[in-house]
Scaffold this motif. Structure first.
Motif, short mmCIF file in Angstrom:
data_model
loop_
_atom_site.label_atom_id
_atom_site.label_comp_id
_atom_site.label_asym_id
_atom_site.label_seq_id
_atom_site.Cartn_x
_atom_site.Cartn_y
_atom_site.Cartn_z
N ALA A 24 5.24 4.89 4.50
CA ALA A 24 4.52 4.66 3.25
C ALA A 24 5.21 3.56 2.45
O ALA A 24 6.43 3.51 2.36
CB ALA A 24 4.46 5.94 2.42
N SER A 25 4.41 2.69 1.85
CA SER A 25 4.99 1.65 1.00
C SER A 25 5.24 2.17 -0.41
O SER A 25 6.10 1.65 -1.13
CB SER A 25 4.04 0.44 0.92
N HIS A 26 4.46 3.19 -0.80
CA HIS A 26 4.58 3.79 -2.13
C HIS A 26 4.43 5.31 -2.02
O HIS A 26 3.69 5.79 -1.16
CB HIS A 26 3.51 3.26 -3.08
N VAL A 27 5.11 6.02 -2.91
CA VAL A 27 4.93 7.46 -3.04
C VAL A 27 4.53 7.75 -4.48
O VAL A 27 5.01 7.10 -5.42
CB VAL A 27 6.21 8.24 -2.66
N PRO A 52 14.23 5.61 -0.97
CA PRO A 52 15.00 4.37 -0.78
C PRO A 52 14.40 3.22 -1.59
O PRO A 52 13.23 3.26 -1.99
CB PRO A 52 14.89 4.11 0.72
N GLY A 53 15.20 2.19 -1.78
CA GLY A 53 14.79 1.10 -2.65
C GLY A 53 13.57 0.33 -2.20
O GLY A 53 12.88 -0.28 -3.02
N HIS A 54 13.26 0.33 -0.89
CA HIS A 54 12.13 -0.45 -0.41
C HIS A 54 10.79 0.26 -0.60
O HIS A 54 9.74 -0.31 -0.31
CB HIS A 54 12.31 -0.81 1.06
N VAL A 55 10.82 1.51 -1.07
CA VAL A 55 9.59 2.28 -1.30
C VAL A 55 9.36 2.40 -2.80
O VAL A 55 10.25 2.80 -3.55
CB VAL A 55 9.69 3.68 -0.66
N GLY A 56 8.16 2.04 -3.25
CA GLY A 56 7.85 2.10 -4.67
C GLY A 56 7.51 3.51 -5.12
O GLY A 56 6.81 4.24 -4.42
N GLY A 76 11.79 10.11 -13.23
CA GLY A 76 11.30 9.74 -11.91
C GLY A 76 11.69 8.37 -11.43
O GLY A 76 11.26 7.96 -10.34
N SER A 77 12.49 7.65 -12.21
CA SER A 77 12.90 6.28 -11.81
C SER A 77 11.69 5.46 -11.37
O SER A 77 11.70 4.83 -10.30
CB SER A 77 13.95 6.34 -10.69
N LEU A 78 10.66 5.47 -12.17
CA LEU A 78 9.37 4.90 -11.77
C LEU A 78 9.41 3.39 -11.67
O LEU A 78 10.06 2.70 -12.46
CB LEU A 78 8.28 5.32 -12.76
N ASP A 79 8.67 2.88 -10.70
CA ASP A 79 8.46 1.45 -10.53
C ASP A 79 7.09 1.02 -11.05
O ASP A 79 6.89 -0.14 -11.42
CB ASP A 79 8.54 1.06 -9.05
N VAL A 80 6.14 1.96 -11.02
CA VAL A 80 4.73 1.67 -11.33
C VAL A 80 4.16 2.80 -12.16
O VAL A 80 4.45 3.98 -11.90
CB VAL A 80 3.90 1.51 -10.03
N LEU A 81 3.31 2.46 -13.12
CA LEU A 81 2.51 3.44 -13.84
C LEU A 81 1.08 3.34 -13.35
O LEU A 81 0.46 2.28 -13.46
CB LEU A 81 2.53 3.17 -15.35
N GLN A 82 0.56 4.41 -12.77
CA GLN A 82 -0.86 4.45 -12.38
C GLN A 82 -1.59 5.23 -13.46
O GLN A 82 -1.34 6.42 -13.66
CB GLN A 82 -1.05 5.12 -11.02
N LEU A 83 -2.50 4.57 -14.14
CA LEU A 83 -3.12 5.12 -15.34
C LEU A 83 -4.59 5.42 -15.12
O LEU A 83 -5.36 4.53 -14.75
CB LEU A 83 -2.97 4.13 -16.50
#
Length: 213
Positions: A24-27, A52-56, A76-83
């Motif tokens: 998976a590229s993102h979780v 790991p760092g390569h997964v968003g 959650g140390s989030l990289d992305v907000l899905q709204l």
């Protein structure tokens, strides 16, 4: 054709690890109490520590207030907000205030719903085309509902985008080929019951994605 995948609504170490192990590229971690996939901040922190760092890491929200956003980012140390169910103005504010990428989820049933995606130009980094759930539903997604993929024929996407809604291990390859989706997003399609992810279904879904060409 290179297609990446987000496994959404993960809530246990075993299923999170399966998503990562199989590519998976993102979780996705859901911060919405009415959802059977909702996790509290302590559990979110434990899950995020395994990524790991390569997964968003994508935090999934429905019309969230600032306090929830801030606490969830920290946990959650989030990289992305899905709204879900936010206006372009609200999306832009959160994008600017947090400095994170914003994915705006659009509930799709007709071509008019697709056209509304243009309003998020400058406010979001990606559009997630999801199926519109039945009237009165408590949840904006994750119900296994799909929209008519032919609506995407010839559609000029105003932003990078993802396909969601009703995907599963058996139809994801056909869906991606039919629509040209660069990113596919699954939740209920890899579950054995609402909110209960299945390690084998996650593996099958991601194997199908890897074989798309």
């Amino acid at each position: 054709m290179s297609v990446t995948a987000k496994i959404c609504g993960l809530s246990t170490p075993e299923t999170l690890d399966a998503a990562i192990r199989h590519g998976a590229s993102h979780v996705g971690i859901v911060f919405f109490p009415p959802s059977p996939r909702h996790v509290d901040r302590d559990r979110a922190a434990g899950l995020a520590a395994r990524v790991p760092g390569h997964v968003g890491i994508v935090g999934v929200f429905v019309d969230p207030d600032d306090a929830l956003i801030d606490a969830s980012i920290a946990a959650g140390s989030l990289d992305v907000l899905q709204l879900h169910k936010v206006s372009p103005d609200r999306a832009a504010i959160l994008r600017r205030r947090t400095g994170l990428k914003v994915w705006a989820a659009m509930a799709i049933k007709t071509s008019a719903d697709l056209a509304a995606a243009r309003s998020f130009v400058g406010a979001a980094d990606r559009i997630v085309y999801d199926a519109k759930t039945p009237e009165g539903s408590a949840l904006p997604g994750g119900m296994g509902v799909r929209f008519d993929w032919t609506l995407l024929d010839g559609h000029r996407h105003p932003l990078p985008w993802a396909l969601s809604g009703g995907l599963d291990p058996d139809n994801v390859a056909a869906a991606a080929r039919r629509t040209g989706a660069p990113l596919v997003d699954v939740s209920s399609g890899v579950e054995s019951a609402p909110g209960v992810k299945d390690v084998d279904r996650i593996a099958r879904f991601l194997q199908a994605v890897r074989q798309i060409s």
